[in-house]
Motif scaffolding. Structure first.
Motif, PDB file in Angstrom:
ATOM      1  N   UNK A 172       0.828  -1.203   0.000  1.00  0.00           N
ATOM      2  CA  UNK A 172       0.000   0.000   0.000  1.00  0.00           C
ATOM      3  C   UNK A 172       0.862   1.252   0.000  1.00  0.00           C
ATOM      4  N   UNK A 173       0.337   2.308  -0.599  1.00  0.00           N
ATOM      5  CA  UNK A 173       0.881   3.640  -0.379  1.00  0.00           C
ATOM      6  C   UNK A 173      -0.137   4.447   0.413  1.00  0.00           C
ATOM      7  N   UNK A 174       0.366   5.270   1.334  1.00  0.00           N
ATOM      8  CA  UNK A 174      -0.503   6.015   2.250  1.00  0.00           C
ATOM      9  C   UNK A 174       0.108   7.391   2.508  1.00  0.00           C
ATOM     10  N   UNK A 175      -0.603   8.213   3.289  1.00  0.00           N
ATOM     11  CA  UNK A 175      -0.166   9.574   3.526  1.00  0.00           C
ATOM     12  C   UNK A 175       0.432   9.844   4.887  1.00  0.00           C
ATOM     13  N   UNK A 176       0.572   8.829   5.747  1.00  0.00           N
ATOM     14  CA  UNK A 176       1.179   9.039   7.056  1.00  0.00           C
ATOM     15  C   UNK A 176       1.642   7.712   7.627  1.00  0.00           C
ATOM     16  N   UNK A 177       2.531   7.782   8.621  1.00  0.00           N
ATOM     17  CA  UNK A 177       3.000   6.563   9.276  1.00  0.00           C
ATOM     18  C   UNK A 177       1.878   5.884  10.056  1.00  0.00           C
ATOM     19  N   UNK A 178       0.982   6.678  10.639  1.00  0.00           N
ATOM     20  CA  UNK A 178      -0.155   6.091  11.351  1.00  0.00           C
ATOM     21  C   UNK A 178      -1.040   5.290  10.402  1.00  0.00           C
ATOM     22  N   UNK A 179      -1.275   5.837   9.222  1.00  0.00           N
ATOM     23  CA  UNK A 179      -2.072   5.120   8.229  1.00  0.00           C
ATOM     24  C   UNK A 179      -1.367   3.841   7.784  1.00  0.00           C
ATOM     25  N   UNK A 180      -0.049   3.914   7.634  1.00  0.00           N
ATOM     26  CA  UNK A 180       0.694   2.728   7.232  1.00  0.00           C
ATOM     27  C   UNK A 180       0.570   1.637   8.282  1.00  0.00           C
ATOM     28  N   UNK A 181       0.701   2.008   9.540  1.00  0.00           N
ATOM     29  CA  UNK A 181       0.562   1.018  10.612  1.00  0.00           C
ATOM     30  C   UNK A 181      -0.822   0.384  10.597  1.00  0.00           C
ATOM     31  N   UNK A 182      -1.855   1.205  10.379  1.00  0.00           N
ATOM     32  CA  UNK A 182      -3.216   0.663  10.329  1.00  0.00           C
ATOM     33  C   UNK A 182      -3.376  -0.319   9.178  1.00  0.00           C
ATOM     34  N   UNK A 231     -13.897  17.060   7.237  1.00  0.00           N
ATOM     35  CA  UNK A 231     -12.989  16.038   7.767  1.00  0.00           C
ATOM     36  C   UNK A 231     -12.612  15.032   6.687  1.00  0.00           C
ATOM     37  N   UNK A 232     -13.591  14.571   5.908  1.00  0.00           N
ATOM     38  CA  UNK A 232     -13.305  13.635   4.826  1.00  0.00           C
ATOM     39  C   UNK A 232     -12.317  14.247   3.838  1.00  0.00           C
ATOM     40  N   UNK A 233     -12.494  15.519   3.534  1.00  0.00           N
ATOM     41  CA  UNK A 233     -11.637  16.197   2.567  1.00  0.00           C
ATOM     42  C   UNK A 233     -10.232  16.436   3.111  1.00  0.00           C
ATOM     43  N   UNK A 234     -10.056  16.353   4.415  1.00  0.00           N
ATOM     44  CA  UNK A 234      -8.746  16.602   5.025  1.00  0.00           C
ATOM     45  C   UNK A 234      -7.748  15.478   4.786  1.00  0.00           C
ATOM     46  N   UNK A 235      -8.212  14.339   4.297  1.00  0.00           N
ATOM     47  CA  UNK A 235      -7.370  13.156   4.059  1.00  0.00           C
ATOM     48  C   UNK A 235      -6.832  12.540   5.352  1.00  0.00           C
ATOM     49  N   UNK A 236      -7.491  12.812   6.463  1.00  0.00           N
ATOM     50  CA  UNK A 236      -7.049  12.253   7.739  1.00  0.00           C
ATOM     51  C   UNK A 236      -7.701  10.912   8.052  1.00  0.00           C
ATOM     52  N   UNK A 237      -8.636  10.471   7.234  1.00  0.00           N
ATOM     53  CA  UNK A 237      -9.456   9.308   7.574  1.00  0.00           C
ATOM     54  C   UNK A 237      -8.710   7.991   7.393  1.00  0.00           C
ATOM     55  N   UNK A 238      -9.099   7.030   8.206  1.00  0.00           N
ATOM     56  CA  UNK A 238      -8.712   5.629   8.019  1.00  0.00           C
ATOM     57  C   UNK A 238     -10.011   4.841   7.981  1.00  0.00           C
ATOM     58  N   UNK A 239     -10.473   4.515   6.776  1.00  0.00           N
ATOM     59  CA  UNK A 239     -11.766   3.858   6.631  1.00  0.00           C
ATOM     60  C   UNK A 239     -12.859   4.860   6.323  1.00  0.00           C
ATOM     61  N   UNK A 240     -14.063   4.578   6.786  1.00  0.00           N
ATOM     62  CA  UNK A 240     -15.264   5.304   6.379  1.00  0.00           C
ATOM     63  C   UNK A 240     -15.691   6.384   7.372  1.00  0.00           C
ATOM     64  N   UNK A 241     -16.299   7.423   6.836  1.00  0.00           N
ATOM     65  CA  UNK A 241     -17.032   8.412   7.622  1.00  0.00           C
ATOM     66  C   UNK A 241     -18.510   8.165   7.391  1.00  0.00           C
ATOM     67  N   UNK A 242     -19.291   8.120   8.478  1.00  0.00           N
ATOM     68  CA  UNK A 242     -20.726   7.852   8.393  1.00  0.00           C
ATOM     69  C   UNK A 242     -21.529   9.028   8.932  1.00  0.00           C
ATOM     70  N   UNK A 243     -22.742   9.155   8.395  1.00  0.00           N
ATOM     71  CA  UNK A 243     -23.715  10.132   8.854  1.00  0.00           C
ATOM     72  C   UNK A 243     -24.884   9.404   9.497  1.00  0.00           C
ATOM     73  N   UNK A 244     -25.227   9.780  10.712  1.00  0.00           N
ATOM     74  CA  UNK A 244     -26.379   9.201  11.403  1.00  0.00           C
ATOM     75  C   UNK A 244     -27.641   9.946  10.939  1.00  0.00           C
ATOM     76  N   UNK A 245     -28.528   9.235  10.260  1.00  0.00           N
ATOM     77  CA  UNK A 245     -29.789   9.823   9.813  1.00  0.00           C
ATOM     78  C   UNK A 245     -30.832   9.585  10.906  1.00  0.00           C
ATOM     79  N   UNK A 246     -31.359   8.366  11.029  1.00  0.00           N
ATOM     80  CA  UNK A 246     -32.161   8.061  12.217  1.00  0.00           C
ATOM     81  C   UNK A 246     -31.259   7.550  13.338  1.00  0.00           C
ATOM     82  N   UNK A 247     -30.098   6.978  12.954  1.00  0.00           N
ATOM     83  CA  UNK A 247     -29.183   6.423  13.936  1.00  0.00           C
ATOM     84  C   UNK A 247     -29.612   5.069  14.473  1.00  0.00           C
ATOM     85  N   UNK A 248     -30.649   4.495  13.873  1.00  0.00           N
ATOM     86  CA  UNK A 248     -31.161   3.193  14.326  1.00  0.00           C
ATOM     87  C   UNK A 248     -30.103   2.108  14.108  1.00  0.00           C
ATOM     88  N   UNK A 249     -30.079   1.153  15.036  1.00  0.00           N
ATOM     89  CA  UNK A 249     -29.223  -0.013  14.869  1.00  0.00           C
ATOM     90  C   UNK A 249     -27.754   0.249  15.013  1.00  0.00           C
TER      91      UNK A 249
END
Length: 323
Positions: free
Chosen positions: A166-176, A305-323
């Motif tokens: 993999x190529x990534x943007x930080x050492x933390x991302x590489x470790x993950x 936050x998503x645009x900041x490229x800091x994420x590891x995996x997904x960002x979610x939005x709670x609509x009803x937040x059920x389940x």
């Protein structure tokens, strides 16, 4: 229903018309969670319009509960908890979607986890195993390894026996990524990945969301008979292609998108996920990667936050937040 709309360049949660009546092979679901993708950022910026006939509302994947099922739908029932791959419309309280683009929530997971699955695992499966036609034991180079698609791709490579760099943007991302199952990797801020990949071994397939900025280096490291599958243009759309290298190494350059494919084609991809990936999600071998969650009315903050490229995996939005 409420949905996210553009209001003078702001994203606002406000009342909108509900989706139209369902067709015979469609379902309506009450949205619990919506997944965020870079395509949403591109659409907001005017660079990635929805396909003809698709909702103008942002959002390509959701989870929720079925509230209405068309008469031609056989395998789904009102009350089922599902996740869905959309062409648009996910940032809303309701969506209508062809039944082919809907899958049950994997056993042992909830609606929150399920919202992190459809877009990234469909993209990874499509481009690794269908477009890329991986053969047993072939090696893979994944760019943006800590992204939603990247973290899905790493896990698929590990599960199906494909060594992965993999190529990534930080050492933390590489470790993950290494913890997820990548065999090796490279922090792109340390320079070109070419020598590190060559020392690891030439990949037979490269999955690349970057585009122009990586084309020359990708060609250098790609193996004989290798496939470069281009799924994004984060690094630009125009670059010089070395046709001599392409010819002599019998390299193939494949462009691939998911969103505009017809429902039948998306259904084939989701059927493959249900057969090959859903059991591994149910037994814990593969897992959804969720970075952070925001309420739907804080979508501006979530998108920043998503645009900041800091994420590891997904960002979610709670609509009803059920389940």
């Amino acid at each position: 229903m409420h949905a996210i709309i553009f209001d003078e360049e702001r994203l606002v949660w406000q009342e909108q018309p509900s989706p139209p009546p369902i067709g015979s092979d469609e379902v309506r679901l009450r949205v619990a969670w919506a997944g965020m993708n870079r395509a949403d950022i591109m659409q907001r910026a005017g660079h990635y319009p929805p396909p003809p006939g698709a909702s103008e509302i942002l959002g390509l994947e959701v989870s929720g509960t079925l509230t209405e099922v068309g008469p031609a739908v056989e395998r789904l029932r009102v009350g089922d908890q599902v996740c869905a791959l959309l062409a648009g419309g996910g940032y809303a309280e309701e969506v209508v979607v062809p039944c082919q683009q809907v899958l049950p929530v994997p056993h042992g997971l909830g609606l929150r986890e399920a919202a992190a699955l459809p877009e990234v695992f469909a993209t990874a499966w499509l481009n690794l195993f269908m477009e890329g036609a991986l053969k047993p034991g072939e090696r893979v180079l994944l760019h943006a390894g800590a992204s939603g698609v990247g973290t899905a791709g790493i896990q698929l490579c590990k599960a199906f026996g494909h060594p992965c760099f993999v190529t990534v943007g930080s050492d933390d991302k590489l470790e993950a990524c290494l913890n997820l199952g990548a065999e090796a990797g490279w922090n792109r801020h340390q320079g070109s990945f070419v020598e590190a990949v060559k020392q690891w071994g030439s990949p037979d397939l490269i999955l690349d969301p970057v585009g122009a900025g990586y084309l020359a280096d990708n060609q250098q490291v790609l193996n004989v008979d290798g496939r470069l599958v281009l799924i994004g243009l984060m690094g630009g759309r125009c670059a010089e292609l070395d046709l001599g290298r392409l010819l002599m190494k019998r390299q193939r350059l494949i462009g691939s998108t998911l969103r505009a494919r017809p429902s039948r084609a998306k259904g084939i991809i989701l059927d493959a996920l249900h057969a090959h990936v859903w059991p591994r999600l149910s037994n814990g071998e593969i897992r959804p990667m969720i970075d952070r969650i925001w309420p739907i009315d804080q979508v501006e903050t979530a998108m920043d936050y998503l645009q900041s490229n800091a994420t590891i995996g997904k960002v979610l939005l709670a609509v009803s937040g059920e389940g």
